[in-house]
Scaffold this motif. Structure first.
Motif, PDB file in Angstrom:
ATOM      1  N   ALA A   1       0.832  -1.215   0.000  1.00 13.38           N
ATOM      2  CA  ALA A   1       0.000   0.000   0.000  1.00 13.38           C
ATOM      3  C   ALA A   1       0.863   1.261   0.000  1.00 13.38           C
ATOM      4  O   ALA A   1       0.482   2.293  -0.554  1.00 13.38           O
ATOM      5  CB  ALA A   1      -0.929  -0.013   1.214  1.00 13.38           C
ATOM      6  N   LEU A   2       2.044   1.168   0.612  1.00 15.44           N
ATOM      7  CA  LEU A   2       2.966   2.315   0.688  1.00 15.44           C
ATOM      8  C   LEU A   2       3.680   2.592  -0.628  1.00 15.44           C
ATOM      9  O   LEU A   2       4.018   3.739  -0.936  1.00 15.44           O
ATOM     10  CB  LEU A   2       4.051   2.006   1.723  1.00 15.44           C
ATOM     11  N   LEU A   3       3.951   1.534  -1.371  1.00 17.41           N
ATOM     12  CA  LEU A   3       4.862   1.656  -2.516  1.00 17.41           C
ATOM     13  C   LEU A   3       4.473   2.674  -3.586  1.00 17.41           C
ATOM     14  O   LEU A   3       5.343   3.416  -4.049  1.00 17.41           O
ATOM     15  CB  LEU A   3       5.104   0.285  -3.159  1.00 17.41           C
ATOM     16  N   PRO A   4       3.216   2.739  -4.033  1.00 19.62           N
ATOM     17  CA  PRO A   4       2.920   3.696  -5.116  1.00 19.62           C
ATOM     18  C   PRO A   4       3.369   5.111  -4.795  1.00 19.62           C
ATOM     19  O   PRO A   4       3.992   5.781  -5.624  1.00 19.62           O
ATOM     20  CB  PRO A   4       1.398   3.606  -5.267  1.00 19.62           C
ATOM     21  N   SER A   5       3.092   5.567  -3.568  1.00 22.11           N
ATOM     22  CA  SER A   5       3.455   6.960  -3.231  1.00 22.11           C
ATOM     23  C   SER A   5       4.959   7.123  -3.042  1.00 22.11           C
ATOM     24  O   SER A   5       5.527   8.156  -3.390  1.00 22.11           O
ATOM     25  CB  SER A   5       2.692   7.427  -1.998  1.00 22.11           C
ATOM     26  N   VAL A   6       5.640   6.092  -2.512  1.00 24.64           N
ATOM     27  CA  VAL A   6       7.100   6.187  -2.337  1.00 24.64           C
ATOM     28  C   VAL A   6       7.781   6.220  -3.712  1.00 24.64           C
ATOM     29  O   VAL A   6       8.671   7.042  -3.963  1.00 24.64           O
ATOM     30  CB  VAL A   6       7.631   4.999  -1.490  1.00 24.64           C
ATOM     31  N   LEU A   7       7.350   5.346  -4.620  1.00 26.51           N
ATOM     32  CA  LEU A   7       8.008   5.247  -5.934  1.00 26.51           C
ATOM     33  C   LEU A   7       7.868   6.530  -6.743  1.00 26.51           C
ATOM     34  O   LEU A   7       8.789   6.907  -7.473  1.00 26.51           O
ATOM     35  CB  LEU A   7       7.428   4.066  -6.730  1.00 26.51           C
ATOM     36  N   GLN A   8       6.730   7.206  -6.622  1.00 27.35           N
ATOM     37  CA  GLN A   8       6.545   8.378  -7.491  1.00 27.35           C
ATOM     38  C   GLN A   8       7.125   9.665  -6.906  1.00 27.35           C
ATOM     39  O   GLN A   8       6.882  10.757  -7.410  1.00 27.35           O
ATOM     40  CB  GLN A   8       5.079   8.558  -7.866  1.00 27.35           C
ATOM     41  N   LYS A   9       7.943   9.531  -5.850  1.00 28.86           N
ATOM     42  CA  LYS A   9       8.564  10.719  -5.258  1.00 28.86           C
ATOM     43  C   LYS A   9       9.997  10.961  -5.739  1.00 28.86           C
ATOM     44  O   LYS A   9      10.477  12.085  -5.690  1.00 28.86           O
ATOM     45  CB  LYS A   9       8.564  10.617  -3.724  1.00 28.86           C
ATOM     46  N   ALA A  10      10.714   9.918  -6.165  1.00 26.55           N
ATOM     47  CA  ALA A  10      12.119  10.125  -6.566  1.00 26.55           C
ATOM     48  C   ALA A  10      12.650   8.918  -7.328  1.00 26.55           C
ATOM     49  O   ALA A  10      12.231   7.786  -7.079  1.00 26.55           O
ATOM     50  CB  ALA A  10      12.993  10.364  -5.327  1.00 26.55           C
ATOM     51  N   THR A  11      13.568   9.164  -8.264  1.00 31.94           N
ATOM     52  CA  THR A  11      14.255   8.085  -8.988  1.00 31.94           C
ATOM     53  C   THR A  11      15.766   8.322  -8.835  1.00 31.94           C
ATOM     54  O   THR A  11      16.189   9.363  -8.319  1.00 31.94           O
ATOM     55  CB  THR A  11      13.891   8.100 -10.486  1.00 31.94           C
ATOM     56  N   GLN A  12      16.557   7.383  -9.329  1.00 32.82           N
ATOM     57  CA  GLN A  12      18.019   7.577  -9.251  1.00 32.82           C
ATOM     58  C   GLN A  12      18.447   8.823 -10.033  1.00 32.82           C
ATOM     59  O   GLN A  12      19.320   9.561  -9.606  1.00 32.82           O
ATOM     60  CB  GLN A  12      18.765   6.343  -9.808  1.00 32.82           C
TER      61      GLN A  12
END
Length: 427
Positions: A46-57
């Protein structure tokens, strides 16, 4: 109604769905990651979608990522998690301007796909862990979201109905996760869950707009190809067998208005022959303002602040929602159950069947008129393994007769009556 023809291509590690259409000046890209509902890891998921769309390498914080999207003519990006039957589906959506409409012909789509791919496959990671500040912030946001469900009494009553109705079935799991999990989730443990997910989940990628199929396939292969180790056992579902003994549950809480929610098993799922008649049934029973529930419970007897029904296509449930004064509980419950009996005995007119069909078709056409809506309809088909052209969906609804609706009503079984009432009140 003619819609763009979907081309589905099995690729390395994903399935590509191309929807060419000259109707839109933007291109919609949607990626869906699907896994079975499981208690273990559900809060991480449930956490992942919001974490992933905040920053990339490459774009290591919210500001640089947002700025890169803005520079692509205000490209929009969003993500969320949802429950489709016993599947936990993470959706990532992007809408980007079609470069053919721009004077300078920049490779907008390719640049957008690069960002999309980086969000999914190359998130910001340091020493085998996500960015700790991002994880802490998103945990806080999700925690507030979970707590706020208790404040929205209609959502809370619906959740409690499903808790009781589908106890011991994966469908009862909470798609937003559980507060008691937060303490053990770290930036490192979340990254470990992500690695397992990105290697095992079934991935469907939809691209809709005025696009060239050959070119899109090439670009998609460049940005979505992945190593994939699916576990086939992961994608089996529980089936309820045997007879159902209906249960009645009353719970107390600090509510101004009682919430009377009722759950039925339809024994019908998306793609089944009776599915179209179920849509028409729901329209007559509680799906539209002209429905039996609305007219009888709310208008005629003034017993409910709202009264409606909806069905879950992949789990085979019909859910009734109503807000009633605690003192009217017994009468409201009786009238709601009577409306189901009336449906079984055919106590509705051919005109009501025709009206419901028109409203169902209008709703469907409205949904499919929008690129994201169309993708959702097509993803329903992917989930069910039934490929039905849009024209056929509509034709099947048009062909529903009164006797088909009665047949559906006869299949439906009462499972759970749930009432959330004020602490001093009750039955």
């Amino acid at each position: 109604m003619k819609i763009s023809k979907e081309t589905v291509v099995e690729k390395k590690g994903y399935r590509l769905h191309i929807l060419p259409s000259k109707k839109y000046k933007t291109i919609s890209i949607v990626a869906k990651l699907k896994a079975p509902m499981k208690r273990e890891g559900i809060t991480e998921r449930a956490l992942l979608p919001s974490v992933l769309q905040k920053a990339t390498q490459q774009l290591p914080n919210v500001r640089t990522l947002q700025s890169a999207l803005e520079n692509l003519y205000g490209t929009g990006f969003s993500s969320d998690g949802s429950k489709k039957g016993e599947n936990h589906v993470l959706s990532f959506r992007m809408e980007v301007v079609n470069e053919v409409y721009l004077k300078n012909q920049e490779p907008i789509l390719e640049n957008a796909l690069q960002i999309f791919s980086d969000v999914l496959f190359d998130p910001k990671v340091e020493n085998g862990a996500f960015d700790e500040s991002i994880v802490a912030r998103e945990k806080q946001t999700l925690e507030q979201k979970i707590k706020s469900i208790k404040d929205d009494k209609m959502s809370y009553a619906n959740m409690r109905l499903i808790d009781h109705m589908c106890k011991d079935e994966p469908y009862a799991l909470h798609v937003h996760g559980y507060l008691e999990d937060f303490e053990q989730i770290t930036a490192q443990s979340l990254y470990e869950y992500y690695q397992a997910m990105i290697n095992r989940d079934l991935l469907d990628v939809y691209i809709s707009g005025d696009v060239d199929q050959t070119e899109i396939e090439k670009l998609a292969d460049q940005y979505f190809t992945r190593e994939f180790s699916e576990n086939a056992d992961d994608h089996k579902h529980s089936e309820l067998t045997g007879s159902i003994e209906a249960k009645e549950i009353v719970e107390e809480d600090d509510v101004n208005q009682g919430k009377l929610h009722i759950g039925y098993r339809t024994n019908i799922k998306f793609g089944d022959p009776d599915y179209y008649a179920l849509q028409v049934f729901n329209g007559i029973y509680g799906g539209f303002p002209s429905s039996k529930l609305f007219m009888n419970v709310r208008e005629k007897h003034s017993l409910a602040y709202y009264a409606a029904s909806r069905f879950e296509s992949h789990k085979g449930l019909l859910l009734v929602f109503s807000g009633v004064d605690p003192k009217d509980y017994d009468q409201a419950k009786s009238i709601i159950l009577e409306q189901m009996k009336a449906m079984e005995s055919g106590d509705f007119t051919d005109d009501q069947v025709e009206d419901s069909k028109e409203q169902v078709i209008n709703q469907l056409q409205e949904t499919m008129d929008n690129a994201n809506g169309l993708i959702e309809v097509l993803y329903h088909q992917t989930l069910s393994g039934k490929d039905i052209p849009a024209e056929e969906l509509i034709e099947n609804i048009r062909n529903v007769k009164k006797e088909d609706v009665i047949k559906v009503a006869e299949k439906i079984q009462l499972d759970t009556i749930y009432f959330l009432t004020s602490q001093e009140g009750g039955e």
